[in-house]
Design a protein around this motif. Structure first.
Motif, PDB file in Angstrom:
ATOM      1  N   MET A   1       0.819  -1.196   0.000  1.00 39.68           N
ATOM      2  CA  MET A   1       0.000   0.000   0.000  1.00 39.68           C
ATOM      3  C   MET A   1       0.857   1.252   0.000  1.00 39.68           C
ATOM      4  SD  MET A   1      -3.087   1.326  -0.032  1.00 39.68           S
ATOM      5  CE  MET A   1      -3.969  -0.180   0.007  1.00 39.68           C
ATOM      6  N   GLY A   2       2.026   1.237   0.565  1.00 42.61           N
ATOM      7  CA  GLY A   2       2.822   2.449   0.667  1.00 42.61           C
ATOM      8  C   GLY A   2       2.275   3.354   1.753  1.00 42.61           C
ATOM      9  N   GLY A   3       2.813   4.520   1.860  1.00 42.22           N
ATOM     10  CA  GLY A   3       2.332   5.452   2.868  1.00 42.22           C
ATOM     11  C   GLY A   3       3.057   6.770   2.777  1.00 42.22           C
ATOM     12  N   PHE A   4       2.611   7.718   3.588  1.00 43.13           N
ATOM     13  CA  PHE A   4       3.261   9.028   3.620  1.00 43.13           C
ATOM     14  C   PHE A   4       2.996   9.728   4.934  1.00 43.13           C
ATOM     15  CE2 PHE A   4      -0.917   9.905   1.863  1.00 43.13           C
ATOM     16  CZ  PHE A   4      -1.338  11.018   2.574  1.00 43.13           C
ATOM     17  N   ILE A   5       3.860  10.673   5.218  1.00 46.40           N
ATOM     18  CA  ILE A   5       3.681  11.600   6.331  1.00 46.40           C
ATOM     19  C   ILE A   5       3.977  12.988   5.764  1.00 46.40           C
ATOM     20  CG2 ILE A   5       4.427  12.308   8.636  1.00 46.40           C
ATOM     21  CD1 ILE A   5       5.668   9.462   8.915  1.00 46.40           C
ATOM     22  N   LEU A   6       3.037  13.887   5.879  1.00 45.90           N
ATOM     23  CA  LEU A   6       3.237  15.269   5.454  1.00 45.90           C
ATOM     24  C   LEU A   6       3.251  16.116   6.725  1.00 45.90           C
ATOM     25  CD1 LEU A   6       3.355  17.025   2.793  1.00 45.90           C
ATOM     26  CD2 LEU A   6       0.998  17.579   3.285  1.00 45.90           C
ATOM     27  N   LEU A   7       4.324  16.863   6.917  1.00 42.33           N
ATOM     28  CA  LEU A   7       4.497  17.670   8.118  1.00 42.33           C
ATOM     29  C   LEU A   7       4.645  19.139   7.752  1.00 42.33           C
ATOM     30  CD1 LEU A   7       7.043  15.157   9.329  1.00 42.33           C
ATOM     31  CD2 LEU A   7       5.134  15.790  10.786  1.00 42.33           C
ATOM     32  N   HIS A   8       3.800  19.964   8.322  1.00 43.90           N
ATOM     33  CA  HIS A   8       3.856  21.404   8.087  1.00 43.90           C
ATOM     34  C   HIS A   8       4.972  21.998   8.934  1.00 43.90           C
ATOM     35  CE1 HIS A   8       2.472  25.624   8.725  1.00 43.90           C
ATOM     36  NE2 HIS A   8       2.368  25.528   7.426  1.00 43.90           N
ATOM     37  N   LYS A   9       5.788  22.830   8.325  1.00 44.20           N
ATOM     38  CA  LYS A   9       6.841  23.531   9.060  1.00 44.20           C
ATOM     39  C   LYS A   9       6.244  24.812   9.634  1.00 44.20           C
ATOM     40  CE  LYS A   9      10.692  22.001   6.171  1.00 44.20           C
ATOM     41  NZ  LYS A   9      11.745  22.467   5.237  1.00 44.20           N
ATOM     42  N   SER A  10       6.464  25.032  10.900  1.00 41.12           N
ATOM     43  CA  SER A  10       5.902  26.192  11.566  1.00 41.12           C
ATOM     44  C   SER A  10       6.852  26.655  12.661  1.00 41.12           C
ATOM     45  CB  SER A  10       4.542  25.835  12.175  1.00 41.12           C
ATOM     46  OG  SER A  10       4.110  26.819  13.080  1.00 41.12           O
ATOM     47  N   GLU A  11       6.867  27.941  12.915  1.00 44.00           N
ATOM     48  CA  GLU A  11       7.669  28.465  14.013  1.00 44.00           C
ATOM     49  C   GLU A  11       7.080  28.055  15.361  1.00 44.00           C
ATOM     50  OE1 GLU A  11       8.188  32.670  13.526  1.00 44.00           O
ATOM     51  OE2 GLU A  11       9.057  32.437  11.528  1.00 44.00           O
ATOM     52  N   ARG A  12       5.776  27.788  15.399  1.00 43.73           N
ATOM     53  CA  ARG A  12       5.106  27.429  16.653  1.00 43.73           C
ATOM     54  C   ARG A  12       5.346  25.979  17.053  1.00 43.73           C
ATOM     55  NH1 ARG A  12      -0.627  27.663  16.088  1.00 43.73           N
ATOM     56  NH2 ARG A  12      -0.218  27.118  13.953  1.00 43.73           N
ATOM     57  N   THR A  13       5.634  25.126  16.093  1.00 42.03           N
ATOM     58  CA  THR A  13       5.751  23.702  16.365  1.00 42.03           C
ATOM     59  C   THR A  13       7.054  23.164  15.794  1.00 42.03           C
ATOM     60  OG1 THR A  13       3.358  23.507  16.151  1.00 42.03           O
ATOM     61  CG2 THR A  13       4.606  21.478  16.054  1.00 42.03           C
ATOM     62  N   ASP A  14       7.728  22.349  16.575  1.00 39.92           N
ATOM     63  CA  ASP A  14       8.935  21.688  16.084  1.00 39.92           C
ATOM     64  C   ASP A  14       8.501  20.452  15.294  1.00 39.92           C
ATOM     65  OD1 ASP A  14      11.365  20.552  15.545  1.00 39.92           O
ATOM     66  OD2 ASP A  14      12.036  20.477  17.625  1.00 39.92           O
ATOM     67  N   HIS A  15       8.463  20.579  13.970  1.00 41.26           N
ATOM     68  CA  HIS A  15       7.984  19.472  13.144  1.00 41.26           C
ATOM     69  C   HIS A  15       8.897  18.252  13.246  1.00 41.26           C
ATOM     70  CE1 HIS A  15      10.944  21.069  10.276  1.00 41.26           C
ATOM     71  NE2 HIS A  15      10.942  19.873   9.739  1.00 41.26           N
ATOM     72  N   LYS A  16      10.131  18.437  13.677  1.00 49.13           N
ATOM     73  CA  LYS A  16      11.061  17.315  13.784  1.00 49.13           C
ATOM     74  C   LYS A  16      10.648  16.346  14.887  1.00 49.13           C
ATOM     75  CE  LYS A  16      14.820  19.808  11.687  1.00 49.13           C
ATOM     76  NZ  LYS A  16      16.132  20.381  11.798  1.00 49.13           N
ATOM     77  N   ILE A  17      10.019  16.842  15.939  1.00 50.36           N
ATOM     78  CA  ILE A  17       9.520  15.958  17.000  1.00 50.36           C
ATOM     79  C   ILE A  17       8.350  15.136  16.474  1.00 50.36           C
ATOM     80  CG2 ILE A  17       8.385  15.895  19.260  1.00 50.36           C
ATOM     81  CD1 ILE A  17      10.035  18.398  19.976  1.00 50.36           C
ATOM     82  N   LEU A  18       7.404  15.790  15.796  1.00 51.69           N
ATOM     83  CA  LEU A  18       6.294  15.058  15.193  1.00 51.69           C
ATOM     84  C   LEU A  18       6.808  14.050  14.172  1.00 51.69           C
ATOM     85  CD1 LEU A  18       3.720  17.939  14.512  1.00 51.69           C
ATOM     86  CD2 LEU A  18       3.641  16.236  16.336  1.00 51.69           C
ATOM     87  N   GLN A  19       7.798  14.461  13.396  1.00 51.32           N
ATOM     88  CA  GLN A  19       8.364  13.592  12.366  1.00 51.32           C
ATOM     89  C   GLN A  19       8.970  12.332  12.984  1.00 51.32           C
ATOM     90  OE1 GLN A  19      10.839  15.536   9.447  1.00 51.32           O
ATOM     91  NE2 GLN A  19      12.122  13.732   9.210  1.00 51.32           N
ATOM     92  N   ALA A  20       9.720  12.476  14.043  1.00 52.41           N
ATOM     93  CA  ALA A  20      10.386  11.332  14.663  1.00 52.41           C
ATOM     94  C   ALA A  20       9.383  10.307  15.184  1.00 52.41           C
ATOM     95  CB  ALA A  20      11.308  11.802  15.783  1.00 52.41           C
ATOM     96  N   THR A  21       8.349  10.775  15.854  1.00 47.74           N
ATOM     97  CA  THR A  21       7.383   9.832  16.425  1.00 47.74           C
ATOM     98  C   THR A  21       6.507   9.207  15.341  1.00 47.74           C
ATOM     99  OG1 THR A  21       5.910  11.685  16.954  1.00 47.74           O
ATOM    100  CG2 THR A  21       7.331  10.870  18.728  1.00 47.74           C
ATOM    101  N   ALA A  22       6.105   9.979  14.345  1.00 48.01           N
ATOM    102  CA  ALA A  22       5.298   9.422  13.252  1.00 48.01           C
ATOM    103  C   ALA A  22       6.120   8.443  12.425  1.00 48.01           C
ATOM    104  CB  ALA A  22       4.759  10.547  12.370  1.00 48.01           C
ATOM    105  N   LEU A  23       7.371   8.783  12.170  1.00 47.80           N
ATOM    106  CA  LEU A  23       8.261   7.908  11.416  1.00 47.80           C
ATOM    107  C   LEU A  23       8.457   6.584  12.149  1.00 47.80           C
ATOM    108  CD1 LEU A  23      10.183   7.421   9.050  1.00 47.80           C
ATOM    109  CD2 LEU A  23      11.930   8.665  10.317  1.00 47.80           C
TER     110      LEU A  23
END
Length: 152
Positions: A1-23
Protein backbone atom coordinates in the motif's frame (compact mmCIF):
# COMPACT_ATOMS: atom_id res chain seq x y z
CA UNK A 1 0.00 0.00 0.00
CA UNK A 2 2.82 2.45 0.67
CA UNK A 3 2.33 5.45 2.87
CA UNK A 4 3.26 9.03 3.62
CA UNK A 5 3.68 11.60 6.33
CA UNK A 6 3.24 15.27 5.45
CA UNK A 7 4.50 17.67 8.12
CA UNK A 8 3.86 21.40 8.09
CA UNK A 9 6.84 23.53 9.06
CA UNK A 10 5.90 26.19 11.57
CA UNK A 11 7.67 28.47 14.01
CA UNK A 12 5.11 27.43 16.65
CA UNK A 13 5.75 23.70 16.36
CA UNK A 14 8.94 21.69 16.08
CA UNK A 15 7.98 19.47 13.14
CA UNK A 16 11.06 17.31 13.78
CA UNK A 17 9.52 15.96 17.00
CA UNK A 18 6.29 15.06 15.19
CA UNK A 19 8.36 13.59 12.37
CA UNK A 20 10.39 11.33 14.66
CA UNK A 21 7.38 9.83 16.42
CA UNK A 22 5.30 9.42 13.25
CA UNK A 23 8.26 7.91 11.42
CA UNK A 24 8.76 5.43 14.25
CA UNK A 25 5.14 4.28 13.85
CA UNK A 26 5.78 3.48 10.17
CA UNK A 27 9.07 1.72 10.88
CA UNK A 28 7.45 -0.45 13.59
CA UNK A 29 4.92 -1.69 11.03
CA UNK A 30 7.67 -2.79 8.65
CA UNK A 31 8.17 0.11 6.25
CA UNK A 32 11.66 0.86 4.96
CA UNK A 33 13.20 4.32 5.19
CA UNK A 34 11.19 6.97 3.34
CA UNK A 35 12.19 9.33 0.58
CA UNK A 36 12.06 12.90 1.94
CA UNK A 37 11.04 16.01 0.02
CA UNK A 38 11.47 19.26 1.89
CA UNK A 39 10.01 22.60 0.83
CA UNK A 40 9.87 25.93 2.65
CA UNK A 41 6.45 25.00 4.09
CA UNK A 42 6.44 21.24 4.62
CA UNK A 43 8.29 17.94 4.63
CA UNK A 44 6.88 14.94 2.77
CA UNK A 45 8.10 11.49 3.78
CA UNK A 46 7.08 9.02 1.07
CA UNK A 47 7.17 5.26 1.67
CA UNK A 48 7.26 2.66 -1.08
CA UNK A 49 4.93 -0.32 -1.02
CA UNK A 50 6.34 -3.18 1.03
CA UNK A 51 6.25 -5.54 -1.96
CA UNK A 52 8.43 -3.29 -4.12
CA UNK A 53 11.29 -0.91 -3.65
CA UNK A 54 10.10 1.42 -6.43
CA UNK A 55 8.48 4.56 -5.15
CA UNK A 56 5.54 5.93 -7.14
CA UNK A 57 7.21 9.33 -7.22
CA UNK A 58 8.33 11.61 -10.04
CA UNK A 59 10.36 14.73 -9.26
CA UNK A 60 11.05 17.57 -11.68
CA UNK A 61 14.02 19.99 -11.90
CA UNK A 62 11.83 23.01 -11.01
CA UNK A 63 10.91 21.51 -7.60
CA UNK A 64 7.56 20.11 -8.70
CA UNK A 65 6.75 16.48 -7.93
CA UNK A 66 3.96 13.92 -7.94
CA UNK A 67 3.60 11.02 -5.50
CA UNK A 68 0.82 8.44 -5.63
CA UNK A 69 0.11 6.35 -2.57
CA UNK A 70 -2.14 3.31 -2.80
CA UNK A 71 -3.23 2.08 -6.22
CA UNK A 72 -3.83 4.72 -8.90
CA UNK A 73 -5.12 3.82 -12.36
CA UNK A 74 -4.96 6.73 -14.79
CA UNK A 75 -4.82 7.11 -18.58
CA UNK A 76 -4.58 3.35 -19.09
CA UNK A 77 -1.57 3.05 -16.79
CA UNK A 78 -0.78 2.19 -13.18
CA UNK A 79 2.01 3.08 -10.76
CA UNK A 80 4.62 5.71 -11.59
CA UNK A 81 3.34 6.11 -15.17
CA UNK A 82 -0.17 6.82 -13.85
CA UNK A 83 1.16 9.36 -11.36
CA UNK A 84 3.15 11.13 -14.09
CA UNK A 85 0.15 11.21 -16.44
CA UNK A 86 -2.06 12.55 -13.62
CA UNK A 87 0.50 15.31 -12.97
CA UNK A 88 0.66 16.26 -16.66
CA UNK A 89 -3.14 16.58 -16.90
CA UNK A 90 -3.68 18.28 -13.55
CA UNK A 91 -4.42 22.01 -13.67
CA UNK A 92 -6.40 22.51 -10.47
CA UNK A 93 -9.67 21.31 -11.96
CA UNK A 94 -11.34 18.07 -10.80
CA UNK A 95 -11.01 16.48 -14.27
CA UNK A 96 -8.05 14.17 -13.59
CA UNK A 97 -9.53 13.06 -10.25
CA UNK A 98 -12.83 12.25 -11.96
CA UNK A 99 -11.03 10.16 -14.62
CA UNK A 100 -8.75 8.35 -12.16
CA UNK A 101 -9.66 5.02 -10.64
CA UNK A 102 -8.40 3.10 -7.64
CA UNK A 103 -7.81 3.44 -3.95
CA UNK A 104 -5.22 6.24 -3.71
CA UNK A 105 -4.01 9.62 -2.60
CA UNK A 106 -1.97 11.82 -4.93
CA UNK A 107 0.28 14.48 -3.44
CA UNK A 108 1.64 16.89 -5.98
CA UNK A 109 3.37 20.19 -6.32
CA UNK A 110 2.82 21.87 -9.67
CA UNK A 111 3.61 25.47 -10.50
CA UNK A 112 4.49 26.14 -6.86
CA UNK A 113 1.09 24.95 -5.59
CA UNK A 114 0.91 21.80 -3.46
CA UNK A 115 -2.20 19.65 -3.10
CA UNK A 116 -3.37 16.41 -1.52
CA UNK A 117 -5.95 14.73 -3.76
CA UNK A 118 -7.82 11.69 -2.46
CA UNK A 119 -9.75 9.23 -4.60
CA UNK A 120 -13.27 10.32 -5.47
CA UNK A 121 -14.79 7.47 -3.46
CA UNK A 122 -12.94 8.62 -0.36
CA UNK A 123 -11.66 5.15 0.40
CA UNK A 124 -8.02 6.14 0.96
CA UNK A 125 -7.95 7.94 4.28
CA UNK A 126 -5.67 10.78 5.29
CA UNK A 127 -5.50 11.68 8.98
CA UNK A 128 -4.65 15.15 10.24
CA UNK A 129 -4.74 17.23 13.36
CA UNK A 130 -6.92 20.31 13.75
CA UNK A 131 -3.96 22.64 13.21
CA UNK A 132 -2.84 20.79 10.03
CA UNK A 133 0.64 20.19 11.45
CA UNK A 134 0.66 16.55 10.38
CA UNK A 135 -1.21 14.60 7.68
CA UNK A 136 -0.18 10.94 7.42
CA UNK A 137 -1.81 8.04 5.61
CA UNK A 138 -1.71 5.95 8.81
CA UNK A 139 -3.83 6.59 11.88
CA UNK A 140 -1.12 5.09 14.09
CA UNK A 141 1.33 7.73 12.89
CA UNK A 142 -1.10 10.46 13.99
CA UNK A 143 -1.75 8.72 17.29
CA UNK A 144 1.98 8.39 17.98
CA UNK A 145 2.81 11.99 17.09
CA UNK A 146 -0.01 13.80 18.84
CA UNK A 147 -0.52 14.14 22.57
CA UNK A 148 -4.32 14.14 22.31
CA UNK A 149 -6.71 12.61 19.77
CA UNK A 150 -10.28 13.56 18.91
CA UNK A 151 -12.54 12.20 16.22
CA UNK A 152 -14.09 14.58 13.72
Amino acid sequence: MGGFILLHKSERTDHKILQATALDAFVRTGFASPHAISTDNYVLLAFAKRETSELTLQQFPNGDFVFACGTLFYAGTVGKAAASAFYEDYNGSPGPRERAMGHYTVILRKGGVSEIIVDSFGSYHVFCDSEMRIAPSAFLASAAALSRLTIS
